[in-house]
Design a protein around this motif. Structure first.
Motif, PDB file in Angstrom:
ATOM      1  N   THR A  28     -10.383   8.245  -5.134  1.00 34.77           N
ATOM      2  CA  THR A  28     -10.600   9.684  -5.281  1.00 34.77           C
ATOM      3  C   THR A  28      -9.335  10.360  -5.781  1.00 34.77           C
ATOM      4  O   THR A  28      -8.262  10.193  -5.184  1.00 34.77           O
ATOM      5  CB  THR A  28     -11.005  10.320  -3.934  1.00 34.77           C
ATOM      6  OG1 THR A  28     -12.142   9.634  -3.408  1.00 34.77           O
ATOM      7  CG2 THR A  28     -11.319  11.795  -4.109  1.00 34.77           C
ATOM      8  N   ARG A  29      -9.448  11.085  -6.867  1.00 36.24           N
ATOM      9  CA  ARG A  29      -8.293  11.800  -7.403  1.00 36.24           C
ATOM     10  C   ARG A  29      -8.140  13.136  -6.689  1.00 36.24           C
ATOM     11  O   ARG A  29      -9.098  13.905  -6.575  1.00 36.24           O
ATOM     12  CB  ARG A  29      -8.443  12.025  -8.908  1.00 36.24           C
ATOM     13  CG  ARG A  29      -7.254  12.756  -9.535  1.00 36.24           C
ATOM     14  CD  ARG A  29      -7.451  12.921 -11.026  1.00 36.24           C
ATOM     15  NE  ARG A  29      -7.463  11.650 -11.713  1.00 36.24           N
ATOM     16  CZ  ARG A  29      -6.358  10.996 -12.093  1.00 36.24           C
ATOM     17  NH1 ARG A  29      -5.171  11.510 -11.830  1.00 36.24           N
ATOM     18  NH2 ARG A  29      -6.454   9.860 -12.724  1.00 36.24           N
ATOM     19  N   ILE A  37      -7.021   5.729  -2.180  1.00 39.69           N
ATOM     20  CA  ILE A  37      -7.668   4.436  -2.366  1.00 39.69           C
ATOM     21  C   ILE A  37      -8.246   4.002  -1.024  1.00 39.69           C
ATOM     22  O   ILE A  37      -7.539   4.010  -0.016  1.00 39.69           O
ATOM     23  CB  ILE A  37      -6.653   3.384  -2.862  1.00 39.69           C
ATOM     24  CG1 ILE A  37      -6.004   3.847  -4.170  1.00 39.69           C
ATOM     25  CG2 ILE A  37      -7.305   2.017  -3.012  1.00 39.69           C
ATOM     26  CD1 ILE A  37      -4.764   3.044  -4.542  1.00 39.69           C
ATOM     27  N   ARG A  38      -9.526   3.624  -1.011  1.00 36.95           N
ATOM     28  CA  ARG A  38     -10.163   3.135   0.212  1.00 36.95           C
ATOM     29  C   ARG A  38     -10.676   1.718  -0.021  1.00 36.95           C
ATOM     30  O   ARG A  38     -11.152   1.397  -1.117  1.00 36.95           O
ATOM     31  CB  ARG A  38     -11.304   4.060   0.640  1.00 36.95           C
ATOM     32  CG  ARG A  38     -10.836   5.463   1.023  1.00 36.95           C
ATOM     33  CD  ARG A  38     -12.002   6.352   1.436  1.00 36.95           C
ATOM     34  NE  ARG A  38     -11.529   7.683   1.831  1.00 36.95           N
ATOM     35  CZ  ARG A  38     -11.328   8.679   0.981  1.00 36.95           C
ATOM     36  NH1 ARG A  38     -11.543   8.506  -0.307  1.00 36.95           N
ATOM     37  NH2 ARG A  38     -10.902   9.849   1.414  1.00 36.95           N
ATOM     38  N   GLU A  44      -7.094   3.271   4.169  1.00 37.43           N
ATOM     39  CA  GLU A  44      -6.967   4.388   3.240  1.00 37.43           C
ATOM     40  C   GLU A  44      -5.513   4.501   2.795  1.00 37.43           C
ATOM     41  O   GLU A  44      -4.612   4.610   3.619  1.00 37.43           O
ATOM     42  CB  GLU A  44      -7.422   5.685   3.904  1.00 37.43           C
ATOM     43  CG  GLU A  44      -7.352   6.903   2.981  1.00 37.43           C
ATOM     44  CD  GLU A  44      -7.886   8.158   3.647  1.00 37.43           C
ATOM     45  OE1 GLU A  44      -9.111   8.259   3.816  1.00 37.43           O
ATOM     46  OE2 GLU A  44      -7.050   9.010   4.015  1.00 37.43           O
ATOM     47  N   VAL A  45      -5.297   4.448   1.495  1.00 39.07           N
ATOM     48  CA  VAL A  45      -3.952   4.519   0.927  1.00 39.07           C
ATOM     49  C   VAL A  45      -3.863   5.752   0.045  1.00 39.07           C
ATOM     50  O   VAL A  45      -4.710   5.944  -0.847  1.00 39.07           O
ATOM     51  CB  VAL A  45      -3.615   3.262   0.097  1.00 39.07           C
ATOM     52  CG1 VAL A  45      -2.220   3.391  -0.518  1.00 39.07           C
ATOM     53  CG2 VAL A  45      -3.701   2.010   0.952  1.00 39.07           C
ATOM     54  N   VAL A  46      -2.883   6.592   0.303  1.00 44.87           N
ATOM     55  CA  VAL A  46      -2.632   7.765  -0.541  1.00 44.87           C
ATOM     56  C   VAL A  46      -1.487   7.433  -1.482  1.00 44.87           C
ATOM     57  O   VAL A  46      -0.383   7.122  -1.043  1.00 44.87           O
ATOM     58  CB  VAL A  46      -2.282   9.010   0.302  1.00 44.87           C
ATOM     59  CG1 VAL A  46      -2.036  10.209  -0.615  1.00 44.87           C
ATOM     60  CG2 VAL A  46      -3.384   9.312   1.300  1.00 44.87           C
ATOM     61  N   TYR A  47      -1.761   7.460  -2.772  1.00 48.79           N
ATOM     62  CA  TYR A  47      -0.736   7.175  -3.785  1.00 48.79           C
ATOM     63  C   TYR A  47      -0.360   8.480  -4.468  1.00 48.79           C
ATOM     64  O   TYR A  47      -1.216   9.167  -5.038  1.00 48.79           O
ATOM     65  CB  TYR A  47      -1.249   6.166  -4.805  1.00 48.79           C
ATOM     66  CG  TYR A  47      -0.285   5.902  -5.938  1.00 48.79           C
ATOM     67  CD1 TYR A  47       0.771   5.004  -5.771  1.00 48.79           C
ATOM     68  CD2 TYR A  47      -0.410   6.570  -7.148  1.00 48.79           C
ATOM     69  CE1 TYR A  47       1.669   4.774  -6.804  1.00 48.79           C
ATOM     70  CE2 TYR A  47       0.486   6.347  -8.188  1.00 48.79           C
ATOM     71  CZ  TYR A  47       1.520   5.453  -8.011  1.00 48.79           C
ATOM     72  OH  TYR A  47       2.401   5.227  -9.031  1.00 48.79           O
ATOM     73  N   ILE A  48       0.923   8.828  -4.404  1.00 51.25           N
ATOM     74  CA  ILE A  48       1.413  10.077  -4.984  1.00 51.25           C
ATOM     75  C   ILE A  48       2.457   9.756  -6.047  1.00 51.25           C
ATOM     76  O   ILE A  48       3.415   9.021  -5.780  1.00 51.25           O
ATOM     77  CB  ILE A  48       2.049  10.982  -3.911  1.00 51.25           C
ATOM     78  CG1 ILE A  48       1.074  11.229  -2.762  1.00 51.25           C
ATOM     79  CG2 ILE A  48       2.491  12.315  -4.513  1.00 51.25           C
ATOM     80  CD1 ILE A  48       1.714  11.904  -1.565  1.00 51.25           C
TER      81      ILE A  48
END
Length: 214
Positions: A28-29, A37-38, A44-48
């Protein structure tokens, strides 16, 4: 033949998740250059993707870090892996950056481009609680790797201001005196086949001897 290939952080993250048996279920953007990213294991990974510290001034850096806090949206502590470019070390001399990174971290893992060992002391006024620190590798040997790779060490850069030069020399002396162990069993950071690099691991004292993090 030795393979030395550069791979971006996001592809590397996806490959690592796949290697430990995770399958991507959704991506999900979000706003502000971030994606979530799930995986099929509920991870759940949040990429910033964000540039910080490019401009001088604590106010600007405060604003940049606050925007990351808004994306993360929690008070959780993270396992922080630092792999900075040699030329980015000046950011780690800025209290605003250091205090923020310590605030969100439960433990850290990095090479010589991260924090100096003494930064983890309460006397540095950058951390609010004691940290346990473990050092591995030999920095004096690593300096030869810099020369073989044609990398100019920070204390030899002619563009440094007198203040930054003094800070860089002080950090060099600390790294030389603290990282005096045998070669790492693997190559890390700016290491090569002769000098494998250095590793610093640290965790908050509230985790005791660190077994709770395993």
């Amino acid at each position: 033949k030795e393979l030395n290939m550069t791979i971006g952080l996001l592809p590397n993250l996806l490959v690592s998740l796949q290697a430990i048996g995770h399958k991507l279920t959704s991506l999900t953007r979000l706003k502000q250059n971030a994606v979530v990213i799930r995986t099929n294991h509920g991870v759940e990974v949040v990429y910033i993707s964000r540039s910080v510290g490019g401009r001088q001034g604590g106010g600007m850096l405060h604003s940049e870090l606050a925007s990351i806090d808004r994306v993360l949206g929690s008070k959780a502590h993270y396992a922080t892996v630092i792999k900075a470019a040699e030329g980015a070390w000046e950011l780690f001399t800025r209290p605003v950056w250091c205090r923020w990174l310590f605030k969100i971290s439960a433990c850290t893992f990095h090479d010589e481009t991260g924090f100096a060992p003494s930064t983890y002391l309460v006397s540095s006024r950058l951390v609010s609680t004691e940290w346990h620190v473990k050092l591995f590798g030999n920095f004096s040997a690593l300096e030869h790797s810099y020369k073989r790779s044609g990398i100019t060490e920070r204390w030899n850069n002619g563009w440094l201001s007198p203040n930054l030069r003094n800070l860089s020399v002080s950090m060099r002396d600390e790294l030389q005196s603290r990282f005096r162990e045998e070669n790492l069993p693997f190559i890390f950071g700016y290491g090569d086949v002769s000098a494998h690099g250095v590793v610093l691991t640290a965790w908050r004292s509230t985790f005791g001897n660190g077994t709770e993090l395993a």
